[in-house]
Design an enzyme around this catalytic site. Sequence first.
Site, mmCIF file in Angstrom:
data_model
loop_
_atom_site.group_PDB
_atom_site.id
_atom_site.type_symbol
_atom_site.label_atom_id
_atom_site.label_comp_id
_atom_site.label_asym_id
_atom_site.label_seq_id
_atom_site.Cartn_x
_atom_site.Cartn_y
_atom_site.Cartn_z
ATOM 1 N N ASN A 160 0.849 -1.198 0.000
ATOM 2 C CA ASN A 160 0.000 0.000 0.000
ATOM 3 C C ASN A 160 0.884 1.248 0.000
ATOM 4 O OD1 ASN A 160 -1.405 2.269 1.162
ATOM 5 N ND2 ASN A 160 -3.047 0.878 1.743
ATOM 6 N N HIS B 66 -3.709 7.122 13.956
ATOM 7 C CA HIS B 66 -3.620 5.772 14.524
ATOM 8 C C HIS B 66 -2.217 5.192 14.284
ATOM 9 C CE1 HIS B 66 -4.794 5.957 10.400
ATOM 10 N NE2 HIS B 66 -4.905 4.651 10.211
ATOM 11 N N GLY C 266 0.235 4.406 0.169
ATOM 12 C CA GLY C 266 -0.094 5.414 1.183
ATOM 13 C C GLY C 266 0.568 5.104 2.512
ATOM 14 N N GLY D 220 -7.096 6.275 0.955
ATOM 15 C CA GLY D 220 -8.199 5.481 1.516
ATOM 16 C C GLY D 220 -9.377 6.323 1.992
ATOM 17 N N TYR D 221 -9.747 6.138 3.255
ATOM 18 C CA TYR D 221 -10.928 6.807 3.808
ATOM 19 C C TYR D 221 -10.636 8.221 4.313
ATOM 20 C CZ TYR D 221 -12.933 2.079 3.695
ATOM 21 O OH TYR D 221 -13.396 0.852 3.281
ATOM 22 N N ASP D 222 -9.427 8.743 4.085
ATOM 23 C CA ASP D 222 -9.077 10.076 4.608
ATOM 24 C C ASP D 222 -10.071 11.186 4.232
ATOM 25 O OD1 ASP D 222 -6.934 9.236 6.088
ATOM 26 O OD2 ASP D 222 -5.417 9.772 4.610
ATOM 27 N N ASP E 213 -1.598 -3.579 10.088
ATOM 28 C CA ASP E 213 -2.956 -3.892 9.667
ATOM 29 C C ASP E 213 -3.838 -2.813 10.258
ATOM 30 O OD1 ASP E 213 -4.440 -5.832 8.039
ATOM 31 O OD2 ASP E 213 -5.709 -5.872 9.814
HETATM 32 P P1 IMP Z 1 -4.952 -3.420 5.241
HETATM 33 O O1 IMP Z 1 -4.286 -3.000 6.535
HETATM 34 O O2 IMP Z 1 -3.991 -3.733 4.174
HETATM 35 O O3 IMP Z 1 -5.986 -4.473 5.479
HETATM 36 O O4 IMP Z 1 -5.721 -2.156 4.669
HETATM 37 C C1 IMP Z 1 -6.174 -1.160 5.480
HETATM 38 C C2 IMP Z 1 -7.219 -0.308 4.761
HETATM 39 O O5 IMP Z 1 -7.796 0.544 5.748
HETATM 40 C C3 IMP Z 1 -6.617 0.615 3.715
HETATM 41 O O6 IMP Z 1 -6.619 0.038 2.433
HETATM 42 C C4 IMP Z 1 -7.551 1.815 3.801
HETATM 43 O O7 IMP Z 1 -8.721 1.561 3.074
HETATM 44 C C5 IMP Z 1 -7.919 1.844 5.276
HETATM 45 N N1 IMP Z 1 -6.978 2.701 6.026
HETATM 46 C C6 IMP Z 1 -6.023 2.320 6.917
HETATM 47 N N2 IMP Z 1 -5.334 3.376 7.371
HETATM 48 C C7 IMP Z 1 -5.847 4.444 6.739
HETATM 49 C C8 IMP Z 1 -5.510 5.818 6.773
HETATM 50 O O8 IMP Z 1 -4.588 6.277 7.442
HETATM 51 N N3 IMP Z 1 -6.272 6.607 5.980
HETATM 52 C C9 IMP Z 1 -7.299 6.156 5.219
HETATM 53 N N4 IMP Z 1 -7.619 4.877 5.123
HETATM 54 C C10 IMP Z 1 -6.898 4.015 5.888
#
Ligand code: IMP
Length: 197
Positions: free
Chosen positions: A9, A180, A11, A155-157, A70
């Site tokens: 990811n 977080h 981001g 993402g959801y920012d 995660d």
């Molecule tokens: P995973 O940890 O790979 O399962 O993905 C976590 C998902 O949560 C990301 O793809 C985003 O959709 C969301 N997410 C986690 N952290 C953030 C953040 O800091 N900003 C916005 N979305 C987040």
Amino acid sequence: MKLIIASNNKGKIAEFSQMLSPLGYEVLSQKDAGISLDVDETGTTFEENAALKAEAVAKLAKDCAVLADDSGLEIDALGGEPGVYSARYGGEEYKTPEDRNNLVLKKLEGVPEQLRTARFVAVLCFVSADGKKISVRGECEGRIAFEPVGDAGFGYDPIFVYGDRTFGQHLQILKNCVSHRARALAKLTDILKKEKL
Ligand code: IMP
């Protein structure tokens, strides 16, 4: 210290790099480290999934520490959804972050501001080059906006309101102080210092 971020990811990798480089860590993405792997997130908790990712990448990382994250968004009015399913919320039909943001907003139609409480959660799992494992959790409380605003972050920012604006509107440097991920990382770096890892 060299640290491989067990993620694809962009981001997340960018944020870890911004936060860890000033502390003297050399941050490598999986790609930089030549590790091509997409770990199945089969756990039902952030802790389980972070450990799955960290351990899988640590097996392939030669003499290098690994850090997995995660993370996700928990919305109270949706019973904690999307939670651990944040990256794939809504299934195949919802392909982009914008699609998923719109899905959340649709599900929250008619929910008033005071009931739109939510938090971002990040669990980090660190595995040292000699196999020592540390897990920490960070949370950031906010609420869900009525429409997406701003294009910073990922993402959801754009729909997560922290203070008087969304993470999509805040300067990245502010997000990196209160998020977080930042809170979990502060706990981790404290432990690493104390344990001289
Ligand atoms: P995973 O940890 O790979 O399962 O993905 C976590 C998902 O949560 C990301 O793809 C985003 O959709 C969301 N997410 C986690 N952290 C953030 C953040 O800091 N900003 C916005 N979305 C987040």
